[in-house]
Design an enzyme around this catalytic site. Sequence first.
Site, mmCIF file in Angstrom:
data_model
loop_
_atom_site.group_PDB
_atom_site.id
_atom_site.type_symbol
_atom_site.label_atom_id
_atom_site.label_comp_id
_atom_site.label_asym_id
_atom_site.label_seq_id
_atom_site.Cartn_x
_atom_site.Cartn_y
_atom_site.Cartn_z
ATOM 1 N N GLN A 1 0.814 -1.217 0.000
ATOM 2 C CA GLN A 1 0.000 0.000 0.000
ATOM 3 C C GLN A 1 0.850 1.270 0.000
ATOM 4 O OE1 GLN A 1 -3.055 0.308 2.984
ATOM 5 N NE2 GLN A 1 -3.995 -1.642 2.423
ATOM 6 N N PRO B 1 -5.133 -6.052 5.455
ATOM 7 C CA PRO B 1 -5.793 -6.854 4.417
ATOM 8 C C PRO B 1 -5.069 -8.192 4.241
ATOM 9 C CG PRO B 1 -5.283 -4.634 3.621
ATOM 10 C CD PRO B 1 -4.565 -4.808 4.923
ATOM 11 N N TYR C 1 -13.590 -1.973 3.904
ATOM 12 C CA TYR C 1 -12.123 -2.057 3.936
ATOM 13 C C TYR C 1 -11.474 -1.530 2.668
ATOM 14 C CZ TYR C 1 -12.771 -4.581 8.224
ATOM 15 O OH TYR C 1 -13.114 -4.904 9.510
ATOM 16 N N ASP D 1 -10.918 3.206 2.410
ATOM 17 C CA ASP D 1 -9.733 4.004 2.763
ATOM 18 C C ASP D 1 -8.557 3.711 1.840
ATOM 19 O OD1 ASP D 1 -7.668 2.100 4.521
ATOM 20 O OD2 ASP D 1 -9.752 1.476 4.708
ATOM 21 N N HIS E 1 -10.302 4.976 9.590
ATOM 22 C CA HIS E 1 -9.178 4.859 8.648
ATOM 23 C C HIS E 1 -9.392 5.787 7.452
ATOM 24 C CE1 HIS E 1 -7.252 0.700 9.727
ATOM 25 N NE2 HIS E 1 -7.104 1.621 10.666
#
Length: 308
Positions: free
Chosen positions: A47, A74, A237, A240, A263
């Site tokens: 990320q 994740p 999820y 963000d 988040h």
Amino acid sequence: MVCNLCDGQMEGGEIGSTEITFMPGKIKGGTHIADTKTAGSVCLLMQVAMPCVLFAASPSELRLKGGTNAEMAPQIDYTLMVFRPMVEKFALTLDCDIKRRGYYPKGGGEVVVRMSPVKQLNPINLTDRGIVAKIHGRAFVAGALPIKVAKDMASAAVRCIRKEIRDLYVNIQAVREPDNEAFGTGSGIIIVAETSTGCLLAGSSLGKRGKNADKVGIEAAEMLLGNLRHGGAVDDYLQDQLIIFMALANGISKIKTGPITLHTETAIHFAELLTNAKFTVTKSEDEESSKDAHIIECQGIGLLNTNL
């Protein structure tokens, strides 16, 4: 990792530090290796690296080592099954190859990510969810756990979903990871709903010592059902994870979500500080959505890759 990607300088990047000073340099393509040396998430490494390597001068290969299925991050399965196809709507290509899965507490997993730079990111519009067309998933075990654990997770998840969605076939595969492709012992499940407009929403859960396999499957199913009830086109999820790409894209992006997570609020705050992109968050007025549905809109900065 980002420091290495861009020949940057950083002070205060030690465990226990409360302040970091980071001065970036020029983003480099090529091969980069990052090793958490724990079960720290390779997906979180990915990320932070992605927005950088997209604006490098040449293609990048990231060899990321650590945990592939970690708590508070994740799972790699989510990254491949949901995040990748959705983020590619910004007109980028993400190639991710799982060399070895790694679990808590030792990690030991390895993922190779390959990305080519882009000139500019396109904006996205994910506001029309359509109807659920397909539900599928995978329940996995690795190491010392028997395949029965995966089958129990899958069966419990299917029973839970069918209480609410009766007219759709739910296909959750139970798999045992090959010993040469996994390090340590782990288990978990991910369930993905695909819609008629190409949206992907998911629910997932990890097994751990003393946790009943049925409970793991039911947790994932209830998470998926919750994401479907709020009427958003992205799940809780994903919202963000898309913010930074919306900020960098050229034009107005819109996504429809359920409740705005902390988040996401944090991601918006820092994206605005770092990029001068402008976000607005409003309640969805769509009659088909729940009262918790929101629209996140962003006027992206249209960052240009001057290396290309």
